[in-house]
Enzyme design. Structure first.
Site, PDB file in Angstrom:
ATOM      1  N   ALA A 144      16.170   1.717   2.406  1.00  0.00           N
ATOM      2  CA  ALA A 144      16.945   0.900   1.577  1.00  0.00           C
ATOM      3  C   ALA A 144      16.607  -0.514   1.968  1.00  0.00           C
ATOM      4  O   ALA A 144      16.577  -1.502   1.389  1.00  0.00           O
ATOM      5  CB  ALA A 144      18.161   1.031   1.062  1.00  0.00           C
ATOM      6  N   ASP A 198       7.135   9.543   1.296  1.00  0.00           N
ATOM      7  CA  ASP A 198       5.853  10.147   0.801  1.00  0.00           C
ATOM      8  C   ASP A 198       5.351   8.890  -0.376  1.00  0.00           C
ATOM      9  O   ASP A 198       3.983   8.649  -0.212  1.00  0.00           O
ATOM     10  CB  ASP A 198       5.704  11.321   0.295  1.00  0.00           C
ATOM     11  CG  ASP A 198       6.666  12.215   0.928  1.00  0.00           C
ATOM     12  OD1 ASP A 198       6.449  11.909   2.402  1.00  0.00           O
ATOM     13  OD2 ASP A 198       7.107  13.155   0.658  1.00  0.00           O
ATOM     14  N   ALA A 212      10.592   9.814  -1.280  1.00  0.00           N
ATOM     15  CA  ALA A 212      10.676   8.102  -1.151  1.00  0.00           C
ATOM     16  C   ALA A 212       9.726   7.855  -0.217  1.00  0.00           C
ATOM     17  O   ALA A 212       9.006   6.694  -0.537  1.00  0.00           O
ATOM     18  CB  ALA A 212      12.048   7.825  -0.796  1.00  0.00           C
TER      19      ALA A 212
END
Length: 330
Positions: A243, A273, A271
């Site tokens: 994040a 990939d 996420a």
């Protein structure tokens, strides 16, 4: 060697081969109803790369081995439905696909249970039947693989792949590598480090998850990581930090690209990939590293709001949205 291909806007599509393993994906709660689909890190990237190709500028192929069973046949149909070619998929009659089960906690973090020890993909580069697959890599503009692609192979197959990439690169093929380090797939950490050290000098674009490389190589900070990749000859590194912002090192310097805020994370599967797919798609279509990282953040932010590795086609974001976050010089 420039990363963006000069012919990306010409009539001939850019040919990209993604090497790895597709598995049977299952999710749910033990003792309850189970949802079954297919997934795997490089397969997830292949799907999203194919979806970010509306004008057919990129030809996406998947390179792997499967069995002759019904699940393997269904896998291949699903790839073709996504616009992914399977011309270099090897069928091993006495083998089956690997399988994994996903469980997610209330925060969307996932836990994987694997059954893959005898999977067909482990043997994709074994024996004389693999020669044609290995030689075919030199026919592609780009070959994409991951640390998992290396880890699942038997030692001889891994060495044959590295040698094939040497030949392909001499023929003009470029290599993109996602580090995806999974300790349980390797006999020991030194074997993994040696394999990575053999591959990195062949790598043009590295898509790196910070936690994975910090664990494998013990980097004390991002400067140490970037220094090591530069010494290995990797010209472009996109450092994924979940994040947090993405850090990029490329010939023009370093960039920091903020991530998009997601209010409610449902499932973090794929996420990284999807970020890699969007980053590569942008670069192949002529985008610079800044735009590529924005694309990566945009797609990953959408993916984590859905369950499973592959979101519905209808949920794919508009990558040209003007509301994407701005870039800051690092």
């Amino acid at each position: 060697m420039e990363l963006t291909l000069n012919h990306c806007l010409t009539a001939r599509p850019i040919k990209v081969a993604l090497v790895g393993e597709c598995m049977i994906e299952m999710r749910g709660e033990p003792g309850a109803a189970i949802t079954q689909t297919f997934g795997g890190d490089t397969l997830n990237t292949a799907v999203y790369l194919a979806r970010l190709n509306p004008r057919g500028a990129i030809a996406v192929d998947y390179v792997t081995a499967v069995g002759s069973d019904a699940f393997s046949a269904a896998m291949r149909r699903s790839w073709l439905d996504e616009g992914i070619g399977d011309a270099h998929v090897r069928v091993i009659e006495d083998a089956l696909p690997g399988l994994y089960f996903i469980q997610t906690d209330p925060h969307g973090e996932r836990r994987f249970l694997y059954w893959r020890g005898e999977a067909a993909a482990r043997r994709m580069f074994e024996g004389p039947e693999a020669e044609a697959m290995l030689d075919a890599l030199a026919d592609y503009d780009y070959v994409y693989l991951s640390g998992i692609s290396l880890a699942i192979l038997l030692p001889q197959g891994r060495e044959r792949l590295i040698q094939a990439l040497h030949r392909a690169r001499r023929a003009g093929t470029r290599v993109a590598f996602d580090n995806n380090y999974r300790p349980h797939l390797w006999p020991d950490s030194e074997t993994a480090r040696q394999a990575y050290r053999e591959l990195l000098p062949l790598t043009d674009l590295a898509l790196v998850t910070w936690e994975d490389d910090a664990l494998l190589f013990g980097y004390r900070d991002t400067d140490a990581l970037f220094k090591a990749y530069a010494e290995a000859g990797v010209r472009e590194v996109a450092l994924k930090r979940g994040a947090a912002s993405c850090l990029i090192q490329c010939p023009t310097g370093r960039l920091e690209v903020p991530a998009q805020t997601v209010a409610h994370v449902v499932d973090t599967t794929a996420a990284g990939d999807s970020f890699s797919a969007a980053y590569l798609a942008s670069r192949l279509r002529g985008g610079d590293p800044e735009q590529a990282a924005r694309w990566g953040h945009c797609l990953a932010a959408q993916v984590v709001q859905h369950r499973g590795a592959l979101i519905p086609q209808t949920a794919m974001p508009n990558m040209g949205a003007s509301s994407l976050p701005s870039v800051a010089q690092a």
